[in-house]
Scaffold this motif. Structure first.
Motif, PDB file in Angstrom:
ATOM      1  N   ARG A 112       0.840  -1.215   0.000  1.00 42.38           N
ATOM      2  CA  ARG A 112       0.000   0.000   0.000  1.00 42.38           C
ATOM      3  C   ARG A 112       0.871   1.259   0.000  1.00 42.38           C
ATOM      4  N   LYS A 115       2.394   1.638  -3.464  1.00 43.87           N
ATOM      5  CA  LYS A 115       1.403   2.140  -4.428  1.00 43.87           C
ATOM      6  C   LYS A 115       1.153   3.629  -4.239  1.00 43.87           C
ATOM      7  N   PHE A 116       1.069   4.064  -2.980  1.00 43.11           N
ATOM      8  CA  PHE A 116       0.850   5.494  -2.713  1.00 43.11           C
ATOM      9  C   PHE A 116       2.037   6.308  -3.208  1.00 43.11           C
ATOM     10  N   ARG A 117       3.237   5.797  -3.024  1.00 42.46           N
ATOM     11  CA  ARG A 117       4.424   6.528  -3.477  1.00 42.46           C
ATOM     12  C   ARG A 117       4.447   6.639  -5.005  1.00 42.46           C
ATOM     13  N   TYR A 119       1.819   6.601  -6.901  1.00 36.54           N
ATOM     14  CA  TYR A 119       0.752   7.550  -7.227  1.00 36.54           C
ATOM     15  C   TYR A 119       1.241   8.990  -7.049  1.00 36.54           C
ATOM     16  N   MET A 120       1.925   9.272  -5.939  1.00 39.62           N
ATOM     17  CA  MET A 120       2.428  10.629  -5.703  1.00 39.62           C
ATOM     18  C   MET A 120       3.473  11.029  -6.746  1.00 39.62           C
ATOM     19  N   SER A 122       3.561   9.935  -9.846  1.00 41.01           N
ATOM     20  CA  SER A 122       2.841  10.209 -11.094  1.00 41.01           C
ATOM     21  C   SER A 122       2.148  11.570 -11.038  1.00 41.01           C
ATOM     22  N   LEU A 123       1.652  11.960  -9.855  1.00 41.30           N
ATOM     23  CA  LEU A 123       1.064  13.293  -9.719  1.00 41.30           C
ATOM     24  C   LEU A 123       2.112  14.375  -9.937  1.00 41.30           C
ATOM     25  N   GLY A 129      -1.640  17.226 -12.291  1.00 42.52           N
ATOM     26  CA  GLY A 129      -1.502  16.588 -10.984  1.00 42.52           C
ATOM     27  C   GLY A 129      -0.540  17.318 -10.065  1.00 42.52           C
ATOM     28  N   TYR A 133      -0.472  17.546  -6.061  1.00 42.52           N
ATOM     29  CA  TYR A 133       0.736  17.110  -5.367  1.00 42.52           C
ATOM     30  C   TYR A 133       1.263  18.207  -4.422  1.00 42.52           C
TER      31      TYR A 133
END
Length: 160
Positions: A112, A115-117, A119-120, A122-123, A129, A133
């Motif tokens: 998890r 995945k959050f890292r 996502y951040m 990619s933002l 994004g 961010y």
């Protein structure tokens, strides 16, 4: 020769201000008033009265002094100083690190976080994004550092 002459030190004496001068003057007036009042009350005392007063004063002060000395040695006075031993606390040698257990990060939690890292990241790369961010980083300034710390910690646990 100037080598052996005594040097003058720059000693600056504090100058009393107006308030302290007034306080000192008031205190001196109070002392003078008290002395005048006492002199007026005692100017008619005879020699015999002075001797009696002096004798009473000496008797009362010496009696009280003897009482204090006796009560100090007997220890029966309620205000006597007691001696209590100093006790060393039992936990003084403990550092607090012995009780810490190794915190474990489960594989699900790590995935998890990863995945959050992602996502951040990619933002941060996209123009639209980037606004989101930046707002997340403003609201939670140490979030990305914490993510890196947790990932490094997990990698260290994996290597053991």
């Amino acid at each position: 020769m100037k080598l052996f002459q005594k040097r003058k030190e720059n000693s600056v004496e504090p100058k009393p201000n107006a308030i302290s001068k007034e306080i000192q003057a008031g205190y001196k007036r109070l002392q003078g008033g008290w002395a005048n009042w006492m002199m007026k009350r005692t100017e008619n005392f005879s020699r015999r009265t002075w001797v009696v007063l002096l004798t009473l004063f000496i008797l009362s002060t010496s009696t009280y002094s003897v009482y204090l000395a006796v009560s100090a040695f007997t220890g029966k006075a309620s205000n006597a100083i007691s001696i209590t031993p100093i006790k060393k606390p039992t936990h003084i040698t403990e550092t607090g690190e012995a009780n810490r257990g190794t915190a474990e990060v489960s594989e699900a939690e790590y995935s998890r976080i990863k995945k959050f890292r992602v996502y951040m990241d990619s933002l941060a790369r996209s123009h639209s994004g980037k606004i989101l961010y930046d707002s997340i980083n403003r609201q939670r300034p140490g979030l990305m550092d914490s993510m890196r710390f947790i990932e490094n910690y997990y990698q260290q646990l994996k290597q053991k």
